[in-house]
Design an enzyme around this catalytic site. Sequence first.
Site, PDB file in Angstrom:
ATOM      1  CG  ASP A  28      -1.885   1.191   1.253  1.00 53.42           C
ATOM      2  OD1 ASP A  28      -2.714   1.438   0.570  1.00 53.42           O
ATOM      3  OD2 ASP A  28      -1.394   2.071   2.017  1.00 53.42           O
TER       4      ASP A  28
ATOM      5  CE1 TYR B  83       0.403   7.848   3.015  1.00 49.01           C
ATOM      6  CE2 TYR B  83       0.583   5.753   2.286  1.00 49.01           C
ATOM      7  CZ  TYR B  83      -0.129   6.660   3.127  1.00 49.01           C
ATOM      8  OH  TYR B  83      -1.261   6.144   3.808  1.00 49.01           O
TER       9      TYR B  83
ATOM     10  CG  HIS C 105      -5.063   9.149   1.532  1.00 52.70           C
ATOM     11  ND1 HIS C 105      -3.899   9.266   1.051  1.00 52.70           N
ATOM     12  CD2 HIS C 105      -5.253   8.966   2.563  1.00 52.70           C
ATOM     13  CE1 HIS C 105      -3.231   8.902   1.724  1.00 52.70           C
ATOM     14  NE2 HIS C 105      -3.763   8.702   2.972  1.00 52.70           N
TER      15      HIS C 105
ATOM     16  CB  SER D  60      -8.490   5.503   2.533  1.00 54.98           C
ATOM     17  OG  SER D  60      -7.897   5.554   3.921  1.00 54.98           O
ATOM     18  CG  ASN D  61      -8.736   7.944   6.461  1.00 60.03           C
ATOM     19  OD1 ASN D  61      -8.616   7.431   7.546  1.00 60.03           O
ATOM     20  ND2 ASN D  61      -7.648   8.107   5.611  1.00 60.03           N
TER      21      ASN D  61
ATOM     22  N   PRO E 220      -2.187  -0.773  12.281  1.00 58.26           N
ATOM     23  CG  PRO E 220      -0.894  -2.528  11.000  1.00 58.26           C
ATOM     24  CD  PRO E 220      -1.373  -1.296  10.936  1.00 58.26           C
TER      25      PRO E 220
ATOM     26  CD  GLU F 202       8.871  -8.996  16.035  1.00 50.57           C
ATOM     27  OE1 GLU F 202       9.971  -8.339  16.006  1.00 50.57           O
ATOM     28  OE2 GLU F 202       7.902  -8.838  16.897  1.00 50.57           O
ATOM     29  CG  ASN F 203       5.641  -7.028  11.274  1.00 47.53           C
ATOM     30  OD1 ASN F 203       5.849  -7.327  12.271  1.00 47.53           O
ATOM     31  ND2 ASN F 203       5.693  -5.900  10.793  1.00 47.53           N
TER      32      ASN F 203
HETATM   33  N1  LIG Z   1      -5.054   5.624   4.714  1.00 52.37           N
HETATM   34  C1  LIG Z   1      -4.733   6.499   5.767  1.00 52.37           C
HETATM   35  O1  LIG Z   1      -5.131   7.697   5.818  1.00 52.37           O
HETATM   36  C2  LIG Z   1      -3.652   5.865   6.188  1.00 52.37           C
HETATM   37  C3  LIG Z   1      -3.114   6.877   7.552  1.00 52.37           C
HETATM   38  C4  LIG Z   1      -1.847   6.135   8.121  1.00 52.37           C
HETATM   39  C5  LIG Z   1      -1.251   5.090   7.590  1.00 52.37           C
HETATM   40  N2  LIG Z   1      -1.660   4.642   6.688  1.00 52.37           N
HETATM   41  C6  LIG Z   1      -1.058   3.105   6.170  1.00 52.37           C
HETATM   42  O2  LIG Z   1      -0.876   2.146   7.209  1.00 52.37           O
HETATM   43  C7  LIG Z   1       0.291   2.017   7.314  1.00 52.37           C
HETATM   44  C8  LIG Z   1       0.757   1.688   8.807  1.00 52.37           C
HETATM   45  O3  LIG Z   1       0.695   2.813   9.754  1.00 52.37           O
HETATM   46  P1  LIG Z   1       1.693   3.084  10.724  1.00 52.37           P
HETATM   47  O4  LIG Z   1       2.978   3.058   9.745  1.00 52.37           O
HETATM   48  O5  LIG Z   1       1.656   4.638  11.138  1.00 52.37           O
HETATM   49  O6  LIG Z   1       1.692   2.373  12.010  1.00 52.37           O
HETATM   50  P2  LIG Z   1       1.673   1.074  12.425  1.00 52.37           P
HETATM   51  O7  LIG Z   1       1.993  -0.083  11.299  1.00 52.37           O
HETATM   52  O8  LIG Z   1       0.914   0.584  13.497  1.00 52.37           O
HETATM   53  O9  LIG Z   1       3.176   1.057  13.189  1.00 52.37           O
HETATM   54  C9  LIG Z   1       4.356   1.094  12.548  1.00 52.37           C
HETATM   55  C10 LIG Z   1       5.401   1.400  13.591  1.00 52.37           C
HETATM   56  O10 LIG Z   1       5.663   0.159  14.203  1.00 52.37           O
HETATM   57  C11 LIG Z   1       6.991  -0.300  13.938  1.00 52.37           C
HETATM   58  N3  LIG Z   1       6.933  -1.902  13.680  1.00 52.37           N
HETATM   59  C12 LIG Z   1       6.410  -2.451  12.661  1.00 52.37           C
HETATM   60  N4  LIG Z   1       6.840  -3.706  12.637  1.00 52.37           N
HETATM   61  C13 LIG Z   1       7.352  -3.933  13.931  1.00 52.37           C
HETATM   62  C14 LIG Z   1       7.809  -5.237  14.624  1.00 52.37           C
HETATM   63  N5  LIG Z   1       7.940  -6.336  14.319  1.00 52.37           N
HETATM   64  N6  LIG Z   1       8.302  -4.860  15.932  1.00 52.37           N
HETATM   65  C15 LIG Z   1       8.475  -3.461  16.523  1.00 52.37           C
HETATM   66  N7  LIG Z   1       8.125  -2.408  15.609  1.00 52.37           N
HETATM   67  C16 LIG Z   1       7.442  -2.742  14.491  1.00 52.37           C
HETATM   68  C17 LIG Z   1       7.545   0.419  12.753  1.00 52.37           C
HETATM   69  O11 LIG Z   1       8.848   0.542  12.744  1.00 52.37           O
HETATM   70  P3  LIG Z   1       9.770   0.413  11.488  1.00 52.37           P
HETATM   71  O12 LIG Z   1       9.225   1.206  10.510  1.00 52.37           O
HETATM   72  O13 LIG Z   1      11.154   1.266  12.088  1.00 52.37           O
HETATM   73  O14 LIG Z   1      10.142  -0.686  11.039  1.00 52.37           O
HETATM   74  C18 LIG Z   1       6.453   1.804  12.933  1.00 52.37           C
HETATM   75  O15 LIG Z   1       7.376   2.416  13.874  1.00 52.37           O
HETATM   76  C19 LIG Z   1       1.094   3.089   6.683  1.00 52.37           C
HETATM   77  O16 LIG Z   1       2.417   2.556   6.235  1.00 52.37           O
HETATM   78  C20 LIG Z   1       0.288   3.530   5.689  1.00 52.37           C
HETATM   79  O17 LIG Z   1       0.350   2.643   4.226  1.00 52.37           O
HETATM   80  C21 LIG Z   1      -2.901   4.871   5.971  1.00 52.37           C
END
Ligand SMILES: NC(=O)c1ccc[n+]([C@@H]2O[C@H](COP(=O)([O-])OP(=O)(O)OC[C@H]3O[C@@H](n4cnc5c(N)ncnc54)[C@H](OP(=O)(O)O)[C@@H]3O)[C@@H](O)[C@H]2O)c1
Length: 276
Positions: free
Chosen positions: A57, A62, A118, A148-149, A201, A252-253
């Site tokens: 995604d 971005y 978006h 989205s949203n 997530p 890990e994921n």
């Molecule tokens: N549609 C929308 O409006 C919208 C808004 C926000 C986000 N998104 C999408 O959703 C995605 C995810 O959101 P997000 O990145 O803010 O939140 P997230 O996925 O909940 O959390 C990401 C954070 O967790 C860390 N992480 C990931 N896997 C990990 C693991 N196994 N162990 C420890 N830490 C881990 C990442 O670190 P590292 O990056 O350092 O690996 C990052 O700091 C975005 O990339 C984007 O594509 C969409």
Amino acid sequence: MKYKAFGNTGRLVSEIGMGTYYDPLWILTAKLGWFRGKEEKLRAIKKGLEGGINLIDTAEIYGSERLVGEAINGWNRESLFVATKVWPSHLRYDDVIKSCEKSLERLSTSYIDLYQVHWPNPRIPIKETMRAMEKLVEDGKVRYIGVSNFSLTQLKEAEEALEKCTITSIQNSYSLIDRKIEVDLLPYCNQRNIAVLAYYPLAHGRLTRDKRLDVFCNKYGKTASQLALRWLTQKNNVFPIPRASKESHVLENLGASDWEIEPYDYINISNLFVDK
Ligand SMILES: NC(=O)c1ccc[n+]([C@@H]2O[C@H](COP(=O)([O-])OP(=O)(O)OC[C@H]3O[C@@H](n4cnc5c(N)ncnc54)[C@H](OP(=O)(O)O)[C@@H]3O)[C@@H](O)[C@H]2O)c1
């Protein structure tokens, strides 16, 4: 990696995807052509692809579409499910078409699997936006349309605005900690077979160190991140898209796929995070 049907598309998509929103500074510098920490991020995405993830995604805002384009270069394009998004200020008919063209160029691909609005923009009629989306599908530039949203009301309006296509997916915040969509959106999506892309997530990483999961981590021999993601993947039609810019995090994921939380534990984990 396990694959499951993505909404009503008939496509099998990895039960875990990859998100590529990094941070505001990345967006800013990417606009200037400087991709901070690019090699590490590229390695992380490629590790996910090698591990069987086929859902990636991104979004025009971005600054990561070129990175995704580079990562998927050389892969069998048909095996991938590439999702991107059009920003709310670009929802006029001509702007949607232009944004899509630019995303295609940055992604170095001839089509986008899932093109998502978006954020809703109340100043632009959704009918106009969806007319452009259908034109892109007709022209073979987009396979499926998502939002989205969107609230439930906005999702229904988007569905009604389409004449030939259907809404394939919705992307909203969803995790053990953020359960808002369970009130009305999730049941509706299940009923209509609309896929749910769960962003945040891991609650921005908070869930990766949540002590409440310790007892289950010990029982299943999994990390808190794997449990939090598994909780989502075990739901019909829900696809988490954690961001991981580090290879070790992606690895890990990947371990959140292909095992099961037992039903009794599943309920207990769900209840642990509901405010009483
Ligand atoms: N549609 C929308 O409006 C919208 C808004 C926000 C986000 N998104 C999408 O959703 C995605 C995810 O959101 P997000 O990145 O803010 O939140 P997230 O996925 O909940 O959390 C990401 C954070 O967790 C860390 N992480 C990931 N896997 C990990 C693991 N196994 N162990 C420890 N830490 C881990 C990442 O670190 P590292 O990056 O350092 O690996 C990052 O700091 C975005 O990339 C984007 O594509 C969409």
